[in-house]
Design a protein around this motif. Structure first.
Motif, PDB file in Angstrom:
ATOM      1  N   LYS A  23       0.919  -1.263   0.015  1.00  0.00           N
ATOM      2  CA  LYS A  23      -0.126  -0.032   0.212  1.00  0.00           C
ATOM      3  C   LYS A  23       0.895   1.175  -0.083  1.00  0.00           C
ATOM      4  O   LYS A  23       0.628   2.144  -0.556  1.00  0.00           O
ATOM      5  CB  LYS A  23      -1.120   0.013   1.349  1.00  0.00           C
ATOM      6  N   GLN A  24       2.237   1.072   0.571  1.00  0.00           N
ATOM      7  CA  GLN A  24       2.766   2.525   0.718  1.00  0.00           C
ATOM      8  C   GLN A  24       3.412   2.187  -0.710  1.00  0.00           C
ATOM      9  O   GLN A  24       3.604   3.702  -1.150  1.00  0.00           O
ATOM     10  CB  GLN A  24       4.093   2.115   1.475  1.00  0.00           C
ATOM     11  N   GLU A  27       0.656   4.103  -2.773  1.00  0.00           N
ATOM     12  CA  GLU A  27       0.685   5.536  -2.734  1.00  0.00           C
ATOM     13  C   GLU A  27       1.724   6.537  -3.207  1.00  0.00           C
ATOM     14  O   GLU A  27       1.700   7.420  -3.760  1.00  0.00           O
ATOM     15  CB  GLU A  27       0.623   5.951  -0.964  1.00  0.00           C
ATOM     16  N   VAL A  30       1.314   6.415  -6.879  1.00  0.00           N
ATOM     17  CA  VAL A  30       0.240   7.717  -7.269  1.00  0.00           C
ATOM     18  C   VAL A  30       0.843   8.933  -7.148  1.00  0.00           C
ATOM     19  O   VAL A  30       0.691   9.921  -8.182  1.00  0.00           O
ATOM     20  CB  VAL A  30      -1.052   7.642  -6.528  1.00  0.00           C
ATOM     21  N   ARG A  31       1.530   9.295  -6.052  1.00  0.00           N
ATOM     22  CA  ARG A  31       2.143  10.607  -5.969  1.00  0.00           C
ATOM     23  C   ARG A  31       3.198  10.920  -7.154  1.00  0.00           C
ATOM     24  O   ARG A  31       3.255  12.012  -7.634  1.00  0.00           O
ATOM     25  CB  ARG A  31       2.867  10.666  -4.640  1.00  0.00           C
TER      26      ARG A  31
END
Ligand code: UTP
Length: 225
Positions: A23-24, A27, A30-31
């Protein structure tokens, strides 16, 4: 169009122990997708190796075992796609044409393996070539290329840069059996060389990847001379 970057993610990231880690990464992708388009290749990891050794003991041939590895890497790719939600192309492409088509969507693309007889590293190099990525980052469970196995030798020395010819000579003695391909394989090196792809082998963690994407020399860079 944003520049594209090909990132091979070690299969070790998709293990059962640590779901937060993936999940990290999601994220982070996406960033970072605001400044470049990640084209990600998921490895097969221990789950692929488990299936391969199980089926090998039942007498399956090597290309069938490779196909098993590919299927598991696609399942891993799907795990990351779920975590990326609508920011990801919705399924893992299964050949280079589909990868190119998926990349044209502008979304984050996540794929697994494509062809038997090679590793996801070779597949990642071919994908970097196909989508004209400005760089190929091979994010793995070691932080670069060493002169001997750092897990076995305390004094192993890490190369900041390694000429492609030297890396090839180190890999010649490596196994070419399903589940046995290592950091890079010969197919990957041929593709990197012919298309002069800027390639780094580095630790699969978010901070290291971010620095590398922003141009910092992380891990080991493969030089073409
Ligand atoms: P990898 O060995 O490339 O996955 O794929 P990995 O776990 O990421 O490897 P690390 O992280 O570099 O250690 C699993 C197996 O799937 C088959 C091969 O048998 C490979 O060993 N495979 C994968 C293919 O045959 N073709 C592909 O394009 C990808």
């Amino acid at each position: 169009m944003r520049k594209r970057i090909a990132i091979k993610l070690s299969g070790s990231l998709f293990g059962m122990e640590d779901t937060k880690r993936l999940k990290q990464f999601a994220e982070f992708f996406v960033r970072i997708s605001k400044i470049c388009q990640p084209i990600i290749i998921a490895g097969g990891g221990t789950i692929a190796r488990h299936y391969i050794s199980h089926a090998r003991s039942s007498g399956a041939d090597e290309s069938t075992l490779d196909e098993l590895g590919i299927e598991v890497s696609r399942l891993n790719a799907r795990l990351l796609i779920f975590a990326l939600q609508e920011k990801a192309y919705p399924h893992p492409p299964t050949n280079l044409k589909e990868v190119a088509h998926a990349a044209d969507s502008g979304l984050i693309v996540v794929t697994g393996g494509l062809h038997p007889g090679q590793s996801t590293n070779a597949t990642a190099a071919l994908i970097a070539e196909k989508v004209r990525a400005y760089a190929f980052l091979n994010a793995t469970d070691v932080d670069g290329v060493y002169d001997s196995d750092p897990k076995k030798h305390k004094n192993a020395k890490k190369f900041k840069k390694i000429p492609i010819k030297k890396l090839r000579s180190m890999l010649v003695h490596q196994d070419s059996i399903a589940g046995g391909y290592d950091l890079m394989d010969i197919v990957a090196l041929k593709v990197i060389e012919r298309s002069k792809i800027k390639t780094q082998i580095l630790k699969a963690d978010v901070k290291t990847l971010e620095k590398a994407i922003k141009g910092s020399p992380e891990g080991t860079e493969i030089t073409l001379t």
